[in-house]
Design an enzyme around this catalytic site. Structure first.
Site, PDB file in Angstrom:
ATOM      1  N   VAL A  68      35.807  45.321  28.790  1.00  0.00           N
ATOM      2  CA  VAL A  68      34.667  45.353  29.710  1.00  0.00           C
ATOM      3  C   VAL A  68      34.960  44.425  30.879  1.00  0.00           C
ATOM      4  CG1 VAL A  68      32.171  45.081  29.952  1.00  0.00           C
ATOM      5  CG2 VAL A  68      33.145  45.669  27.720  1.00  0.00           C
ATOM      6  N   PHE A 122      35.962  41.054  26.747  1.00  0.00           N
ATOM      7  CA  PHE A 122      35.166  40.908  27.964  1.00  0.00           C
ATOM      8  C   PHE A 122      35.912  40.076  29.003  1.00  0.00           C
ATOM      9  CE2 PHE A 122      32.138  41.345  24.486  1.00  0.00           C
ATOM     10  CZ  PHE A 122      31.186  42.218  24.978  1.00  0.00           C
ATOM     11  N   ASP A 123      35.825  40.485  30.240  1.00  0.00           N
ATOM     12  CA  ASP A 123      36.166  39.590  31.340  1.00  0.00           C
ATOM     13  C   ASP A 123      35.032  38.557  31.422  1.00  0.00           C
ATOM     14  OD1 ASP A 123      37.328  38.606  33.754  1.00  0.00           O
ATOM     15  OD2 ASP A 123      35.843  39.743  34.876  1.00  0.00           O
ATOM     16  N   LYS A 124      35.308  37.398  32.016  1.00  0.00           N
ATOM     17  CA  LYS A 124      34.256  36.373  32.100  1.00  0.00           C
ATOM     18  C   LYS A 124      33.396  36.525  33.344  1.00  0.00           C
ATOM     19  CE  LYS A 124      34.852  32.113  33.632  1.00  0.00           C
ATOM     20  NZ  LYS A 124      33.735  31.834  34.563  1.00  0.00           N
TER      21      LYS A 124
END
Length: 659
Positions: free
Chosen positions: A551, A346-348
């Site tokens: 994502v 995941f990106d933050k």
């Protein structure tokens, strides 16, 4: 809107005609009626000219098969329908006109029903296109004029009446309403929207704030709106969504690629076997017509029509079901790969978190009251344009300690090189900034108590700020990009369905990454990453897990998405870049749809496997049965067409999938 990139299954063809879209079904029923007439005349009368009945039956039963077969031959290809025609002609040569007619009747009826079922899935996609209204009310010179949506131009102002569909992508310039965005984002609850404060400054649709943005095909609530058009009809989010979902049918999954390779070997092998069986009378003591009939039966038995349609029907149904829920899946490859994931990166910012800082702690110091501290902070930060200042003003303004009539005014604000601000408030100089501002620029020595508090917050990933008024430190503020409300429950749901590894890749400080990981339940978090570092991280993860999704927002994370098994874009509605770069796009901003779409993918994979088992199993049963004479042409074609319908209707179960 329907794509021209239609997946050719080998059994699928144009079934319209001069009698409308049901022409194939009508022809098939006419063939059946003539077959029944011929049978009854043969059984209950002495009339010997039933050939006059069966010849037109052959025409009606074989018309569409012949049309498709010859079109394919003209293109240099070979059509499965051609095998059926050869078998029917072979039966006629042997004088078995009734059996040949039965073959064509069952084959054409099976195709007509198959097309009906497949169109049910395609119509789920076409229904998206019909959501867009055909006309729009354009406001010009104080009057409104109804025009076709194709004639709308960028900059036009359209009037949207209550409970009507919005005709163009644009920005709301007047009015406020609750809009049903389900056609685009799949959201079940209407979203509150209102006019932009300064609509003139927004010229790009993708950058318009969510609360001011309107999508084509969404449904206005109970108030009138005026919307400035920012996208032409052909470029609208809805148009792009429909086109991409339609084109998804043409993108072959690994299973489809396997079946294509299988057919290339299988069909020539069948033809060779049929030719050999035609000459079985040379080896076996039987007349040539018996050998020829057996060969024609094998030809029908071996036609891999159910195999050819088994995967495309499941892919089409899965993609259509996802589109109904506001998830764009670009083809069978993405659909199948999604179901095999064991890890997700995941990106933050904007993915696991809200994407905007929130005020997390307010700590007054040295006997200053909370109300006095916040009033000072609000007065000073109101004058700043810094993103952190805007976040502070937004959150402080909502606190009950702040008087309704506001606070005293601050003056003479000055930005201090990215470390903070200086201003005058209540006759005294106020500094608000990070610890470095006070220690390095102002030469203050912070007390152990203040230093320990700030260090504790920084360890937890908060951005800490000190405030000083005159000679007194009046308080500490902390801000943080907080996790989405749904992040923790979504990650738990993903863990429950077997996703073993969930990692975060971010350019933020490692301490911030660790704090978010603790709050959401991630297995790992990697901070201080540049875009190329994210790509390297994905490559290393693929070595460990083989199947990994990335994502992100589809823009900054595009390189990492390209190197993952599946790229998933968050909040892709209105973002052309996100729609183009991702394999899968969550049209709204809801992370909680990930478990649904992974579950749908796994269900699709199961149905594809079931369909392959059914289609190959039937072929493996029918070929030996035909060779030993256990089944004739009639029963063989009935079982063959029955298996084709079974796999199609099995695939249609995906349209009703619920997690």
């Amino acid at each position: 809107m329907e794509s021209n990139h239609k997946e050719h299954t080998g059994c699928d063809h144009d079934h319209g005609g001069f009698l409308g879209k049901n022409t194939e079904l009508i022809f098939s029923l006419l063939c059946g009626a003539l077959l029944l007439t011929g049978f009854l005349l043969n059984k209950f009368s002495s009339w010997d000219n039933t050939l006059y009945i069966y010849i037109p039956a052959y025409f009606f039963g074989g018309y569409f098969a012949a049309k498709e077969a010859f079109e394919k031959i003209r293109q240099g290809g070979f059509e499965i329908d051609f095998l059926m025609l050869v078998a029917a002609v072979g039966a006629a040569i042997l004088g078995k006109w009734a059996e040949g007619t039965l073959l064509l009747f069952l084959f054409s009826l099976g195709h007509a029903l198959e097309h009906y079922a497949m169109n049910k899935a395609r119509n789920s996609i076409k229904a998206l296109g019909s959501l867009s209204p055909g006309t729009a009310l354009v406001k010009k010179n104080g009057t409104s004029e109804e025009v076709p949506v194709e004639n709308l131009e960028i900059g036009d102002t359209i009037l949207v009446k209550p409970n009507s569909k919005i005709a163009a992508d644009g920005i709301i310039i007047s009015g406020q309403s609750s809009i049903n965005q389900a056609p685009i984002t799949g959201e079940s609850i209407p979203v509150d929207k209102h006019a932009a404060e300064d609509p003139e400054k927004w010229t790009e649709f993708a950058s318009v704030p969510k609360e001011n943005k309107a999508f084509t095909g969404t449904i206005n609530g109970s108030s009138s709106l005026e919307i400035r058009v920012l996208k032409l009809s052909k470029d609208s989010t809805l148009s792009r969504l429909v086109a991409l979902v339609s084109q998804a049918e043409a993108k072959q999954s690994p299973t489809q690629q396997f079946t294509k390779k299988f057919e290339k070997i299988f069909v020539p092998a069948v033809i060779a076997l049929v030719i050999l069986l035609c000459f079985a009378f040379v080896v076996v003591d039987e007349p040539f017509p018996v050998s020829f009939y057996r060969a024609m039966t094998v030809l029908v038995a071996a036609s891999p029509c159910a195999l050819a349609i088994s995967t495309p029907s499941a892919v089409l149904s899965g993609v259509a079901r996802a589109a109904q829920a506001g998830v764009l899946i670009k083809g069978g490859k993405a659909l199948e790969n999604l179901g095999s994931l064991s890890a997700i990166a995941f990106d933050k910012t904007g993915t696991l978190t809200r994407g905007e800082p929130r005020l997390t702690n307010v700590i007054p110091l040295n006997g200053i009251s909370r109300e006095e501290f916040l009033s000072c902070i609000l007065a000073v930060e109101r004058l700043s344009e810094h993103p952190l200042a805007r976040a502070i003003v937004r959150d402080v303004s909502e606190m009950p300690e702040i008087p309704v009539n506001g606070t005293d005014e601050a003056t003479d604000i000055e930005a201090l090189q990215g470390k903070g601000v200086r201003a005058t408030y209540a006759g005294e100089t106020v500094y608000i900034g990070n610890p470095a501002l006070f220690e390095e620029d102002l030469g203050h020595i912070l007390s152990d108590g203040i230093r320990d508090q700030i260090s504790g917050f920084q360890e937890e990933g908060h951005t800490s700020m000190l405030a000083k008024k005159g000679d007194t430190f009046i308080g500490i503020l902390t801000l943080m990009d907080t996790p989405r409300a749904s992040a923790k429950t979504t990650l738990k749901a993903l863990r429950d369905i077997g996703i073993r590894k969930m990692v975060m890749l971010t350019g933020d400080h490692q301490k911030v990454a660790d704090a978010i990981a603790r709050q959401t339940g991630l297995t790992d978090a990697y901070g201080d990453l540049l875009p190329e570092d994210k790509v390297n991280a994905i490559r290393k993860l693929r070595e460990q897990e083989t199947q990994i999704a990335m994502v992100g927002d589809g823009v900054n994370d595009a390189p990492a998405m390209a190197n993952s098994t599946v790229g998933i874009a968050m909040g892709a509605a209105g973002s052309d870049v996100a729609l183009e770069t991702a394999d899968i796009a969550l049209m709204d901003d809801k992370l909680e749809k990930l478990p649904f779409v992974i579950g749908l993918s796994r269900k699709s994979r199961n149905i594809i496997r079931q369909n392959l088992f059914i289609s190959l199993g039937i072929v493996l049963f029918l070929i030996p049965s035909a060779i030993i004479g256990f089944t004739g042409i009639g029963p063989t074609v009935a079982i063959h067409e029955g298996s084709t319908l079974i796999v199609v209707f099995n695939a249609l179960r995906l349209l009703a999938y619920k997690r």
